[in-house]
Design an enzyme around this catalytic site. Structure first.
Site, short mmCIF file in Angstrom:
data_model
loop_
_atom_site.label_atom_id
_atom_site.label_comp_id
_atom_site.label_asym_id
_atom_site.label_seq_id
_atom_site.Cartn_x
_atom_site.Cartn_y
_atom_site.Cartn_z
N ARG A 32 -29.97 -25.18 102.33
CA ARG A 32 -29.66 -26.04 103.47
C ARG A 32 -28.55 -26.99 103.04
NH1 ARG A 32 -33.37 -29.19 107.87
NH2 ARG A 32 -33.56 -27.03 108.51
N HIS A 56 -28.03 -22.06 112.30
CA HIS A 56 -29.43 -22.21 111.91
C HIS A 56 -30.14 -20.88 112.23
CE1 HIS A 56 -33.00 -23.99 110.59
NE2 HIS A 56 -33.18 -24.96 111.47
N GLN A 58 -34.06 -20.51 112.54
CA GLN A 58 -34.61 -21.17 113.72
C GLN A 58 -34.52 -20.27 114.95
OE1 GLN A 58 -35.93 -24.53 114.07
NE2 GLN A 58 -36.63 -23.51 115.92
N ASP A 112 -31.87 -29.46 121.56
CA ASP A 112 -31.83 -29.87 120.15
C ASP A 112 -31.37 -31.33 120.14
OD1 ASP A 112 -31.60 -29.98 117.37
OD2 ASP A 112 -29.77 -28.78 117.27
N CYS A 116 -36.28 -27.14 118.85
CA CYS A 116 -36.39 -26.75 117.43
C CYS A 116 -37.09 -27.81 116.60
CB CYS A 116 -35.01 -26.42 116.87
SG CYS A 116 -33.86 -27.80 116.95
N ARG A 138 -41.96 -20.39 112.51
CA ARG A 138 -40.97 -20.40 111.43
C ARG A 138 -41.56 -19.73 110.19
NH1 ARG A 138 -37.11 -24.33 111.45
NH2 ARG A 138 -36.31 -23.09 109.72
N1 CP Z 1 -36.22 -27.25 113.01
C1 CP Z 1 -36.01 -27.49 111.71
O1 CP Z 1 -35.24 -26.79 111.02
O2 CP Z 1 -36.73 -28.53 111.22
P1 CP Z 1 -36.57 -29.22 109.82
O3 CP Z 1 -35.23 -29.95 109.84
O4 CP Z 1 -37.72 -30.17 109.72
O5 CP Z 1 -36.58 -28.19 108.73
N1 NVA Z 2 -28.93 -29.63 114.93
C1 NVA Z 2 -29.94 -30.22 114.11
C2 NVA Z 2 -31.03 -29.26 113.82
C3 NVA Z 2 -32.18 -29.81 113.06
C4 NVA Z 2 -33.22 -28.80 112.75
C5 NVA Z 2 -29.33 -30.75 112.83
O1 NVA Z 2 -28.45 -30.08 112.26
O2 NVA Z 2 -29.71 -31.84 112.38
#
Ligand code: CP
Ligand code: NVA
Length: 298
Positions: free
Chosen positions: A101, A128, A131, A217, A257, A285
């Site tokens: 990430r 993502h 997701q 989101d 999400c 997930r």
């Molecule tokens: N939706 C999602 O990816 O959540 P987190 O940021 O908690 O991993």
């Molecule tokens: N768009 C959001 C998604 C979080 C799961 C971010 O990148 O923070």
């Protein structure tokens, strides 16, 4: 060597394999017949916060017989400037796979290229994938095939989650409508590359009308905190709430999400009214990512 870096590059046949396997992994939780990660160590290298992704990957890797190793990017030399390609070449000699990430999409791609181990994108500024795989799984679990249905995305239409939805519309044959202010709409170049039936509008009511799924989101994605004030100003109004839900198809699903910011992209009443679906989506997930891990090593 299989990587999941972007949904743009994932073939429809692989989507189907993953979604099918996820159903079995969900059904067989606690008594999996195979342990595809037995004897393996997988690194979770995270440069951004996470609740769902981190926990579901740690639990999933463990339940498939492997060992997850969480590496906060700030605690390893990467955080002090060691290049991604050097980190990748070191880890690639010790671990069996990586879940990353981070900010730049090019960083996960570079890691995959230099590490020589299966690499999974656990969110970048651009995408993502895990997701949206779990989202499609959740929709289909509750409503059957997503082909021919209408998905309405309301909010920051240029964020990673919206992008990943965009890559799936043509592959699955559903209509994707995005309601977002001009400043937060996907680029014309991206839409052209994606193909499929995708429309962009600033009209949230027209976007929601008759939709099978309302999706949103956060307005302020990770890394965009400096723009918080401007984003709140521009995105105010792009909210899923009770009056918007009334415009969707009767029985339409509402998904998010997570994490959710009540009063911003969704109101509290709508989130709570749809909590069963939204938290099932979060649980999924785990099942879908087990299927992704299994696909990556098979
Ligand atoms: N939706 C999602 O990816 O959540 P987190 O940021 O908690 O991993
Ligand atoms: N768009 C959001 C998604 C979080 C799961 C971010 O990148 O923070």
């Amino acid at each position: 060597m299989k990587h999941l870096l972007s949904l743009e590059k994932l073939a429809r046949a692989d989507f189907d394999k993953i979604l099918r396997a996820a159903t079995a992994f969900k059904r067989e939780r606690g008594h999996h017949k195979t342990q595809p990660l037995a004897g393996q160590t997988w690194a979770l290298m995270f440069s951004k916060s996470s609740t769902r992704t981190r926990v579901s990957f740690e639990v999933g890797i463990h339940e498939l017989g492997g060992r997850p190793m969480f590496l906060n990017a700030n605690d390893i030399q990467l955080g002090r400037g060691e290049p991604i390609k050097d980190t990748a070449r070191v880890l690639g000699r010790m671990i069996h796979g990586a879940v990353i990430r981070t900010f730049a999409q090019s960083d996960v791609e570079e890691f995959a290229r230099f590490s020589g181990v299966p690499t999974i994108n656990a969110l970048t500024d651009d995408e993502h994938p895990c997701q949206i795989l779990a989202d499609i799984f959740t929709f289909q679990e509750q409503r059957g095939p997503i082909a021919g249905k209408t998905v309405a995305f309301i909010g920051d239409g240029a964020c990673n989650v919206a992008n990943s939805w965009i890559w799936t519309a043509a592959k699955f044959g559903f209509e994707l409508r995005i309601a977002a202010p001009k400043k937060f709409q996907p680029s014309a170049a991206l839409l052209k590359r994606a193909g499929g039936k995708i429309s962009i509008s600033t009209d949230i009511k027209a976007t929601a009308k008759g939709a099978d799924l309302l999706y949103t989101d956060v307005w302020i994605s990770m890394g965009k905190e400096a723009e918080a004030k401007e984003r709140i100003k521009i995105l105010t109004g792009y909210q899923i709430n009770q009056s918007l839900v009334k415009l969707a198809k009767p029985g339409a699903l509402v998904m998010h999400c997570l994490p959710a910011y009540r009063g911003k992209e969704i109101d509290d009443a709508t989130l709570e009214a749809n909590a069963d679906t939204i938290f099932e989506e979060a649980e999924n997930r785990l099942h879908v990512q087990k299927a992704i891990l299994n696909w990556a090593v098979s």
